[in-house]
Design a protein around this motif. Structure first.
Motif, PDB file in Angstrom:
ATOM      1  N   ARG A  37     -12.769  -4.767 -34.962  1.00 28.87           N
ATOM      2  CA  ARG A  37     -13.428  -4.944 -33.399  1.00 28.87           C
ATOM      3  C   ARG A  37     -12.074  -4.853 -32.635  1.00 28.87           C
ATOM      4  N   SER A  38     -12.254  -4.607 -31.140  1.00 32.83           N
ATOM      5  CA  SER A  38     -11.340  -4.276 -30.158  1.00 32.83           C
ATOM      6  C   SER A  38     -11.582  -5.152 -29.409  1.00 32.83           C
ATOM      7  N   ASP A  39     -10.301  -5.874 -28.712  1.00 31.91           N
ATOM      8  CA  ASP A  39     -10.030  -6.915 -27.623  1.00 31.91           C
ATOM      9  C   ASP A  39     -11.452  -7.498 -28.170  1.00 31.91           C
ATOM     10  N   PRO A  40     -11.188  -8.755 -29.544  1.00 30.13           N
ATOM     11  CA  PRO A  40     -12.242  -9.657 -29.693  1.00 30.13           C
ATOM     12  C   PRO A  40     -11.742 -10.801 -28.789  1.00 30.13           C
ATOM     13  N   VAL A  41     -12.581 -12.027 -28.217  1.00 26.23           N
ATOM     14  CA  VAL A  41     -12.540 -13.038 -27.754  1.00 26.23           C
ATOM     15  C   VAL A  41     -12.259 -14.091 -29.045  1.00 26.23           C
ATOM     16  N   LEU A  42     -10.813 -14.462 -29.401  1.00 26.48           N
ATOM     17  CA  LEU A  42     -10.755 -15.620 -30.773  1.00 26.48           C
ATOM     18  C   LEU A  42     -10.918 -16.899 -29.871  1.00 26.48           C
ATOM     19  N   VAL A  43     -12.020 -17.944 -30.325  1.00 18.93           N
ATOM     20  CA  VAL A  43     -12.588 -19.440 -29.923  1.00 18.93           C
ATOM     21  C   VAL A  43     -11.381 -20.178 -31.043  1.00 18.93           C
ATOM     22  N   SER A  44     -10.527 -20.946 -30.864  1.00 18.09           N
ATOM     23  CA  SER A  44      -9.497 -21.853 -31.309  1.00 18.09           C
ATOM     24  C   SER A  44     -10.564 -22.961 -32.514  1.00 18.09           C
ATOM     25  N   ALA A  45      -9.988 -23.317 -33.885  1.00 13.60           N
ATOM     26  CA  ALA A  45     -11.231 -23.575 -34.754  1.00 13.60           C
ATOM     27  C   ALA A  45     -10.291 -25.412 -34.506  1.00 13.60           C
ATOM     28  N   LYS A  46      -9.866 -25.334 -33.925  1.00 15.99           N
ATOM     29  CA  LYS A  46      -9.347 -26.855 -33.449  1.00 15.99           C
ATOM     30  C   LYS A  46      -9.936 -27.524 -32.439  1.00 15.99           C
ATOM     31  N   THR A  47      -9.768 -26.473 -31.264  1.00 11.42           N
ATOM     32  CA  THR A  47     -10.898 -27.014 -30.288  1.00 11.42           C
ATOM     33  C   THR A  47     -12.072 -26.554 -29.677  1.00 11.42           C
ATOM     34  N   GLY A  48     -12.359 -25.374 -29.999  1.00  4.86           N
ATOM     35  CA  GLY A  48     -13.660 -24.986 -29.964  1.00  4.86           C
ATOM     36  C   GLY A  48     -13.527 -24.189 -28.546  1.00  4.86           C
ATOM     37  N   LYS A  49     -12.408 -24.134 -28.142  1.00  2.19           N
ATOM     38  CA  LYS A  49     -12.153 -23.268 -26.567  1.00  2.19           C
ATOM     39  C   LYS A  49     -11.794 -22.066 -26.775  1.00  2.19           C
ATOM     40  N   ARG A  50     -11.814 -20.798 -25.792  1.00  5.81           N
ATOM     41  CA  ARG A  50     -11.135 -19.855 -25.450  1.00  5.81           C
ATOM     42  C   ARG A  50      -9.565 -19.377 -26.291  1.00  5.81           C
ATOM     43  N   ALA A  51      -9.407 -19.197 -27.267  1.00  3.20           N
ATOM     44  CA  ALA A  51      -7.944 -19.406 -27.433  1.00  3.20           C
ATOM     45  C   ALA A  51      -6.540 -18.007 -27.572  1.00  3.20           C
ATOM     46  N   GLY A  52      -7.726 -16.703 -26.517  1.00  4.17           N
ATOM     47  CA  GLY A  52      -6.708 -15.635 -25.962  1.00  4.17           C
ATOM     48  C   GLY A  52      -7.658 -14.207 -26.692  1.00  4.17           C
ATOM     49  N   ARG A  53      -7.317 -13.039 -26.208  1.00  5.39           N
ATOM     50  CA  ARG A  53      -8.151 -12.304 -26.852  1.00  5.39           C
ATOM     51  C   ARG A  53      -6.814 -10.413 -27.589  1.00  5.39           C
ATOM     52  N   PRO A  54      -6.844 -10.785 -28.520  1.00  5.79           N
ATOM     53  CA  PRO A  54      -5.561  -9.638 -29.533  1.00  5.79           C
ATOM     54  C   PRO A  54      -5.918  -8.511 -28.825  1.00  5.79           C
ATOM     55  N   ASP A  55      -5.710  -7.534 -29.277  1.00  6.55           N
ATOM     56  CA  ASP A  55      -5.744  -6.104 -29.511  1.00  6.55           C
ATOM     57  C   ASP A  55      -7.268  -5.274 -30.708  1.00  6.55           C
ATOM     58  N   TRP A  56      -7.149  -6.310 -31.590  1.00 11.55           N
ATOM     59  CA  TRP A  56      -7.607  -5.743 -32.542  1.00 11.55           C
ATOM     60  C   TRP A  56      -7.777  -7.235 -33.502  1.00 11.55           C
TER      61      TRP A  56
END
Length: 373
Positions: A37-56
């Motif tokens: 996947r390209s530009d996936p949205v990471l969701v923190s397993a600790k907070t449940g909040k958006r935690a950034g978007r790596p390239d792949w």
């Protein structure tokens, strides 16, 4: 297909990075691609909040185990940028669920050995479009190093060693190594403030220097000189005239030439074998080489030194540099002006006639360029 020996643009890289990732998976028979996947949205397993978007985000299975590879791509992989990319990957990996098998991977057109070491020390994998790769996870170990960089270096990288910017390097590499303010360098190196700032940025990007309260200070002089040696081209930056003379001893030739040039009011400084010999004797100098700001008339040379112009084999070389910066800094030994040790080394290392031996001996001398330790 991306061609070798070409400049790389940002928009060209994404499909080639994607193909590189697929190709790496395909190399391992028991590795199966689950998703890419390209530009996936990471969701923190600790907070449940958006935690950034790596390239792949690359998911694969190795036997019965699933792995998540978090991937960042870089257009350039200078050490400072790689270190920043590694920290970014570490942050992304920390957001994944605790039991997730994970690996950070850095991609770039070319990853140098220095940048590769940063990745390896951090436990991050890497791969580039030149064929360099290191991926270690589960039962997988892939590591390959290829010779050279098949892609054009960027203008900013090349600019570190152009005739004007190396004026700054000569100052910074004069020991004992110390911190220099930008304004100080501008005056000492006789260059513009903007040029000094550009050199400063590149040295920091390569992690060859650090910024201190007193200014910028070279911390890896050996790596700077190695890179400079690789980029240097004696033939392109000089015009050389050779002469036969009656004297055989190079020191005697140099002494006579010095008095002659002084009378002619020609700025000059000795380099290559004779300069290395005067600084730190190792081999008998076969030639007296001297930089001059302009060539004297052949008639004056014949009258004053009994010197005759020859195509090759002369015991005297007069060399006009394309940039007068080679004459800064200067040093004096036995009453003779010499260029700095760094310049002597650069001029001698590829000169032949055992010049490489004399250059290496000079460089390994503790007092080389005023001492770097």
């Amino acid at each position: 297909m991306l061609k070798l020996d070409q400049k790389l643009k940002e928009r060209d890289l994404e499909p080639h990075f994607r193909a590189l990732l697929r190709g790496l998976v395909a190399k391992v028979p028991f590795l199966e691609l689950v998703s890419l996947r390209s530009d996936p949205v990471l969701v923190s397993a600790k907070t449940g909040k958006r935690a950034g978007r790596p390239d792949w985000l690359l998911e694969v299975t190795a036997g019965a185990r699933r792995w998540v590879l978090v991937v960042e791509g870089k257009r350039q992989a200078q050490p400072r940028e790689v270190r920043e990319g590694v920290l970014q990957l570490k942050n992304y990996l920390a957001q994944l669920p605790p039991r997730t098998a994970r690996l950070g991977v850095l991609l770039a057109p070319f990853i140098s050995e220095e940048s590769a070491r940063i990745c390896e020390d951090a436990g991050v994998g890497y791969a580039d479009l030149a064929g360099n790769v290191r991926l270690v996870f589960d039962q997988i170990f892939i590591e390959t190093r290829v010779a050279g960089n098949p892609f054009h270096e960027t203008r900013s990288v090349k600019s570190v060693f152009n005739p004007k910017t190396v004026r700054v390097l000569r100052v910074l590499l004069q020991g004992p190594l110390r911190a220099w303010k930008v304004k100080e360098l501008e005056k000492k190196a006789a260059v513009s403030l903007g040029l000094v700032s550009g050199v400063r940025q590149q040295l920091l990007a390569h992690e060859w220097a650090v910024e201190e309260d007193g200014g910028i200070r070279i911390t890896k002089p050996e790596r700077v000189l190695d890179a400079w040696t690789k980029a240097d081209d004696w033939e392109r930056r000089t015009t050389c005239h050779e002469y036969s003379v009656l004297a055989v001893d190079a020191v005697e030739v140099a002494t006579q030439v010095h008095h002659f040039l002084k009378k002619q009011r020609i700025s000059h400084a000795f380099t290559q074998w004779i300069a290395a010999h005067l600084r730190h004797p190792h081999t008998t100098p076969p030639v007296a080489t001297v930089y001059v700001d302009h060539f004297p008339d052949d008639a004056d040379l014949k009258k004053g030194l009994l010197a005759r112009r020859v195509e090759s084999g002369g015991r005297l070389r007069l060399v006009k540099p394309n940039d007068e910066g080679v004459l800064n800094p200067l040093q004096t030994l036995n009453g003779l002006p010499l260029v700095g040790d760094v310049q002597i080394y650069l001029d001698l290392i590829n000169a032949g006639q055992r010049g490489d031996e004399a250059a290496a001996e000079l460089r390994h001398w503790p007092d080389f360029s005023g001492g770097w330790s």
